[in-house]
Scaffold this active site. Structure first.
Site, mmCIF file in Angstrom:
data_model
loop_
_atom_site.group_PDB
_atom_site.id
_atom_site.type_symbol
_atom_site.label_atom_id
_atom_site.label_comp_id
_atom_site.label_asym_id
_atom_site.label_seq_id
_atom_site.Cartn_x
_atom_site.Cartn_y
_atom_site.Cartn_z
ATOM 1 N N LEU A 100 0.859 -1.229 -0.015
ATOM 2 C CA LEU A 100 -0.070 -0.041 0.028
ATOM 3 C C LEU A 100 0.930 1.228 0.036
ATOM 4 C CD1 LEU A 100 -2.669 -1.044 2.687
ATOM 5 C CD2 LEU A 100 -2.917 -0.978 0.337
ATOM 6 N N ASP A 101 0.494 2.257 -0.827
ATOM 7 C CA ASP A 101 1.363 3.426 -0.755
ATOM 8 C C ASP A 101 1.424 4.026 0.599
ATOM 9 O OD1 ASP A 101 -0.755 5.381 -0.758
ATOM 10 O OD2 ASP A 101 -1.078 5.083 -3.026
ATOM 11 N N VAL A 102 2.132 5.333 0.932
ATOM 12 C CA VAL A 102 2.476 5.672 2.224
ATOM 13 C C VAL A 102 1.072 6.288 2.594
ATOM 14 C CG1 VAL A 102 3.499 7.607 3.182
ATOM 15 C CG2 VAL A 102 4.890 6.126 1.616
ATOM 16 N N ASP A 103 0.264 6.937 1.680
ATOM 17 C CA ASP A 103 -1.028 7.516 2.049
ATOM 18 C C ASP A 103 -2.135 6.897 2.278
ATOM 19 O OD1 ASP A 103 0.554 9.962 2.265
ATOM 20 O OD2 ASP A 103 0.022 10.390 0.017
ATOM 21 N N THR A 104 -2.038 5.413 1.922
ATOM 22 C CA THR A 104 -3.143 4.676 1.942
ATOM 23 C C THR A 104 -3.144 4.028 2.996
ATOM 24 O OG1 THR A 104 -3.139 4.487 -0.544
ATOM 25 C CG2 THR A 104 -4.364 2.644 0.537
#
Length: 237
Positions: A100-104
């Site tokens: 998952l990306d950093v903001d997810t």
């Protein structure tokens, strides 16, 4: 299994530290001091280090409710790694099942079972991933049809696999995809002229994020969950 390897597999001892512990007579097998690293530990043997019983850790399967600001990649980053959220031994053996990306936020699976991971993320097995997306603008009227037909992402030459879009609110949508392209959900909405302001993963295959897990919390998967994920979408695409 050789005793020196057993010590490394069941404790924080390195191979050299295990040899030192053996030489000092700190290791017993079934109550007897053993100083040879080549000694074979058999099933049922009790191995102790300074009176503490050691056991092989074995394979682990964990679900984590990932908060924003944590990085799934193991490469050096300005962000904290998700592994820092786990209070387990031998964290260096673990890896995330996809990313998952950093903001997810939301469901991330973590394991040390490479075959299990491959079974879930292999593109041959179209395992559902379900996301809840908060949007900057209301959904277009034809959004469901466009997602179902596949979206051509910027920089790609083929459309995505068909995806299922469910309207929850005017600016809130639940999206089910079966791929894991880079920033795929955000790029799909961007292709429709919209922007994802928040993204949360709710489910992977048949396993949903445990409602009792707060952001940053984790738990081990049940045997039924581990098996269900391994068998999900058992017919290759």
């Amino acid at each position: 299994m050789r005793l020196d390897k057993y010590l490394c597999e069941s404790s924080d001892l390195t191979r050299s530290l295990a040899r030192s512990a053996l030489a000092r007579g700190e290791i017993t097998v079934n109550g007897e001091v053993v100083k040879r690293g080549t000694f074979v530990v058999r099933e049922g043997d009790q191995v102790q280090w300074d009176g503490e019983t050691l056991e092989i850790i074995g394979l682990r399967y964990i679900m984590l409710n990932k908060p924003a600001g944590y990085e799934c990649s193991l490469k050096n980053s300005q962000h904290l790694p998700v592994m820092d959220l786990l209070d387990v031994d031998k964290r260096d053996r673990l890896h995330t099942v996809g990313r998952l990306d950093v903001d997810t936020t939301g469901l991330i699976l973590i394991t040390d079972d490479g075959q299990w991971t491959h079974r879930i993320i292999s593109p041959r097995h179209r395992c559902d991933k379900v996301y809840l997306a908060t949007l900057a603008e209301p959904l277009s009227e034809d959004a469901e049809e466009r997602f179902a037909a596949g979206i051509l992402l910027e920089g790609e030459d083929k459309v995505t696999l068909p995806a299922v879009l469910e309207r929850v609110e005017e600016r809130l949508a639940r999206l089910t995809i079966q791929e894991g392209k880079y920033h795929q959900v955000r790029r799909m909405f961007a292709a429709l002229g919209n922007h994802v302001t928040a993204l949360h993963r709710e489910r992977i295959g048949p396993v949903a994020l445990d409602d009792d897990l707060q952001l940053g919390e984790s738990r081990y998967l049940t045997p039924a969950e581990v098996s269900a994920l391994a068998q999900a979408d058992d017919t290759p695409a």
